[in-house]
Scaffold this motif. Structure first.
Motif, PDB file in Angstrom:
ATOM      1  N   THR A 261      -9.475 -10.197  25.342  1.00 18.59           N
ATOM      2  CA  THR A 261      -9.880 -11.455  24.788  1.00 18.59           C
ATOM      3  C   THR A 261      -8.105 -10.847  23.860  1.00 18.59           C
ATOM      4  N   ALA A 262      -7.584 -11.109  22.628  1.00 23.57           N
ATOM      5  CA  ALA A 262      -6.764 -10.871  21.648  1.00 23.57           C
ATOM      6  C   ALA A 262      -6.784 -11.504  20.125  1.00 23.57           C
ATOM      7  N   ARG A 263      -8.430 -10.327  19.541  1.00 23.58           N
ATOM      8  CA  ARG A 263      -8.175 -11.066  18.580  1.00 23.58           C
ATOM      9  C   ARG A 263      -7.204 -10.944  16.793  1.00 23.58           C
ATOM     10  N   VAL A 264      -6.668 -11.341  16.612  1.00 23.47           N
ATOM     11  CA  VAL A 264      -5.613 -10.858  15.521  1.00 23.47           C
ATOM     12  C   VAL A 264      -5.866 -11.969  14.169  1.00 23.47           C
ATOM     13  N   ALA A 265      -6.379 -10.707  13.321  1.00 25.85           N
ATOM     14  CA  ALA A 265      -6.485 -11.255  11.756  1.00 25.85           C
ATOM     15  C   ALA A 265      -5.408  -9.934  10.524  1.00 25.85           C
ATOM     16  N   GLY A 266      -4.253  -9.470  11.475  1.00 28.80           N
ATOM     17  CA  GLY A 266      -3.504  -8.926  10.978  1.00 28.80           C
ATOM     18  C   GLY A 266      -2.408  -9.410  11.302  1.00 28.80           C
ATOM     19  N   THR A 267      -1.418  -8.199  11.006  1.00 32.02           N
ATOM     20  CA  THR A 267       0.242  -8.687  11.627  1.00 32.02           C
ATOM     21  C   THR A 267       0.547  -7.857  12.811  1.00 32.02           C
ATOM     22  N   ILE A 268       1.340  -8.977  13.440  1.00 29.57           N
ATOM     23  CA  ILE A 268       2.438  -8.904  14.572  1.00 29.57           C
ATOM     24  C   ILE A 268       3.917  -8.697  14.353  1.00 29.57           C
ATOM     25  N   ARG A 269       4.630  -8.055  14.234  1.00 29.30           N
ATOM     26  CA  ARG A 269       5.900  -8.502  13.944  1.00 29.30           C
ATOM     27  C   ARG A 269       7.167  -8.773  15.137  1.00 29.30           C
ATOM     28  N   GLY A 270       6.494  -8.423  16.428  1.00 26.89           N
ATOM     29  CA  GLY A 270       6.896  -9.310  16.979  1.00 26.89           C
ATOM     30  C   GLY A 270       6.455  -9.753  18.307  1.00 26.89           C
ATOM     31  N   ASN A 271       5.876  -9.837  19.631  1.00 30.65           N
ATOM     32  CA  ASN A 271       5.784 -11.525  19.949  1.00 30.65           C
ATOM     33  C   ASN A 271       3.617 -10.319  20.557  1.00 30.65           C
ATOM     34  N   LEU A 272       3.353 -11.627  20.459  1.00 28.28           N
ATOM     35  CA  LEU A 272       1.738 -11.951  21.478  1.00 28.28           C
ATOM     36  C   LEU A 272       1.785 -12.223  22.737  1.00 28.28           C
TER      37      LEU A 272
ATOM     38  N   GLY B 217       7.539 -17.610  15.988  1.00 22.39           N
ATOM     39  CA  GLY B 217       8.384 -18.232  16.906  1.00 22.39           C
ATOM     40  C   GLY B 217       7.883 -19.725  17.513  1.00 22.39           C
ATOM     41  N   VAL B 218       7.459 -19.654  18.575  1.00 20.16           N
ATOM     42  CA  VAL B 218       7.323 -21.191  19.485  1.00 20.16           C
ATOM     43  C   VAL B 218       5.228 -20.215  20.227  1.00 20.16           C
ATOM     44  N   VAL B 219       5.310 -21.525  20.508  1.00 22.86           N
ATOM     45  CA  VAL B 219       3.558 -21.250  21.206  1.00 22.86           C
ATOM     46  C   VAL B 219       4.685 -21.091  23.076  1.00 22.86           C
ATOM     47  N   ARG B 220       3.976 -20.551  24.041  1.00 21.25           N
ATOM     48  CA  ARG B 220       5.146 -20.739  25.253  1.00 21.25           C
ATOM     49  C   ARG B 220       3.703 -20.214  26.212  1.00 21.25           C
ATOM     50  N   ARG B 221       3.927 -21.363  26.647  1.00 28.14           N
ATOM     51  CA  ARG B 221       2.656 -21.532  27.817  1.00 28.14           C
ATOM     52  C   ARG B 221       3.424 -20.874  29.099  1.00 28.14           C
ATOM     53  N   ARG B 222       2.891 -20.583  29.975  1.00 31.37           N
ATOM     54  CA  ARG B 222       3.273 -20.038  31.466  1.00 31.37           C
ATOM     55  C   ARG B 222       1.957 -20.145  32.028  1.00 31.37           C
TER      56      ARG B 222
ATOM     57  N   GLY C  91      -7.006 -15.775  13.169  1.00 32.17           N
ATOM     58  CA  GLY C  91      -7.923 -15.529  12.417  1.00 32.17           C
ATOM     59  C   GLY C  91      -6.266 -16.541  11.394  1.00 32.17           C
ATOM     60  N   PRO C  92      -7.335 -16.923   9.817  1.00 36.30           N
ATOM     61  CA  PRO C  92      -6.708 -17.406   9.182  1.00 36.30           C
ATOM     62  C   PRO C  92      -5.335 -16.579   8.369  1.00 36.30           C
ATOM     63  N   GLU C  93      -5.357 -15.139   8.481  1.00 39.20           N
ATOM     64  CA  GLU C  93      -4.769 -14.253   7.569  1.00 39.20           C
ATOM     65  C   GLU C  93      -3.174 -13.520   8.953  1.00 39.20           C
ATOM     66  N   ALA C  94      -3.658 -14.470   9.954  1.00 35.79           N
ATOM     67  CA  ALA C  94      -3.132 -14.051  11.486  1.00 35.79           C
ATOM     68  C   ALA C  94      -1.941 -13.562  10.616  1.00 35.79           C
ATOM     69  N   LEU C  95      -0.652 -12.849  11.172  1.00 35.80           N
ATOM     70  CA  LEU C  95       1.134 -13.157  11.198  1.00 35.80           C
ATOM     71  C   LEU C  95       1.514 -12.673  12.532  1.00 35.80           C
ATOM     72  N   VAL C  96       2.146 -13.620  13.148  1.00 36.86           N
ATOM     73  CA  VAL C  96       2.343 -13.803  14.286  1.00 36.86           C
ATOM     74  C   VAL C  96       4.644 -13.686  14.191  1.00 36.86           C
ATOM     75  N   GLY C  97       4.721 -12.723  14.512  1.00 41.00           N
ATOM     76  CA  GLY C  97       6.315 -12.589  13.488  1.00 41.00           C
ATOM     77  C   GLY C  97       7.319 -13.036  14.807  1.00 41.00           C
ATOM     78  N   GLN C  98       6.814 -13.241  15.660  1.00 39.43           N
ATOM     79  CA  GLN C  98       7.726 -14.266  16.820  1.00 39.43           C
ATOM     80  C   GLN C  98       7.384 -15.134  18.069  1.00 39.43           C
ATOM     81  N   ASP C  99       6.968 -15.178  19.185  1.00 37.37           N
ATOM     82  CA  ASP C  99       6.943 -16.189  19.671  1.00 37.37           C
ATOM     83  C   ASP C  99       5.943 -15.343  20.607  1.00 37.37           C
ATOM     84  N   VAL C 100       4.220 -16.160  20.654  1.00 38.93           N
ATOM     85  CA  VAL C 100       2.722 -15.868  21.390  1.00 38.93           C
ATOM     86  C   VAL C 100       3.295 -16.671  22.587  1.00 38.93           C
TER      87      VAL C 100
END
Length: 298
Positions: A74-85, A121-126, A95-104
């Motif tokens: 599980t990836a729990r994000v409460a901070g910042t990811i400037r690229g992809n997750l 970015g966008v949320v991509r499901r594969r 979380g409420p303060e999570a920031l993902v700069g590009q795609d999930v």
């Protein structure tokens, strides 16, 4: 099937790092953090370039400059990811303060996104896994195994000579560096002169396709032995250091893994690897020259 292969590949990388003892503690941040079968927490205020977690959870409260990859956790994000997750066979929780700069990017995974969480970015499901993001890791692992194999073969066939050449780097750094420069300039120049002479084309091809690559690989083994021997001398004790002098398997393994980990640093890592191979080649040639002079009768 593809996902399992990728998990195995990344897991092998982690095992190789763990064997050397270089897997980072959860509270210690470097440019690249890799955790296998253990949780990783990036605390608030901490930062990393890339984080990869295999077989467990990642809690990100700090900042990731490039991307976070979680496989089987599980990836729990409460901070910042400037690229992809990127999550494979797991779960992403923003979380409420999570920031993902590009795609999930979710590969057979689920997403829980709290109100306020931002995805640039966008949320991509594969359903099928894409190999692209891991080609670099596969290449790194393959190169690491090749370099380790060469180093251990050289240690088995000429352990004392390998250790002696590595010792020249510490004992005679000036002549070794000078010899390395002469080798780096002289071999390509010799190959060029042989090539333009036409009749020397076979020699030019031999130098370019065999001598230079072989010398670079053995040179890495020499520099790796020097680094590993220094680590053993500092932390392993005199007895283990003397054993390494006769059978430098541990020294060459430690040193080459250190060099390959440093090689993960963009741009700088490749430069360090090239300089290490040239330094080791210089030490090898310098030792051969000194031995030949000592054996030459006056």
């Amino acid at each position: 099937m593809a996902r399992r292969i990728v998990v195995g590949v990344v897991g092998c990388v982690g095992i190789a790092l763990a064997a050397f003892g270089t897997l980072q503690r959860p509270d210690k941040v470097t440019d690249v953090l890799l955790r296998v079968n253990g949780p990783l927490r990036l605390a608030a205020g901490d930062s990393a370039s890339t984080v990869v977690v295999v077989g467990h959870d990642a809690d990100i409260e700090g900042t990731i400059g490039e991307q976070l990859v979680v496989i089987g956790g599980t990836a729990r994000v409460a901070g910042t990811i400037r690229g992809n997750l990127v999550v494979v066979d797991g779960r992403a929780v923003l979380g409420p303060e999570a920031l993902v700069g590009q795609d999930v990017v979710l590969h057979e995974s689920t997403l829980e996104q709290a109100p306020g969480a931002y995805v640039g970015g966008v949320v991509r499901r594969r359903a099928e896994f894409e190999w692209g993001p891991f080609v670099g890791w596969i290449f790194w692992l393959s190169l690491t195994l090749l370099i380790l194999a060469v180093g251990l073969v050289v240690a088995a066939l000429a352990g004392r000579q390998l250790f002696d050449a590595a010792a020249r780097i510490r004992e005679r750094p000036g002549p070794v560096v000078l010899t390395a420069l002469l080798v780096a300039i002289g071999l390509p120049l010799l190959a060029f002169l042989a090539f333009v002479s036409l009749i020397g084309i076979p020699l030019a091809l031999l130098i370019g396709f065999f001598v230079v690559p072989a010398l670079a690989l053995v040179g890495l083994a020499v520099t790796g032995t020097w680094i590993g021997a220094a680590a053993i001398r500092r932390w392993g004790g005199a007895e283990r250091y003397e054993r390494s002098r006769r059978h430098p398997y541990l020294a060459v393994t430690i040193g080459l893994l250190v060099l390959q980990i440093v090689a993960l640093i963009p741009v700088l890592g490749g430069l360090v690897l090239v300089l290490a191979s040239q330094l080791g080649a210089g030490a090898l040639v310098y030792r051969a020259w000194r031995v030949s002079r000592e054996r030459t009768p006056e």
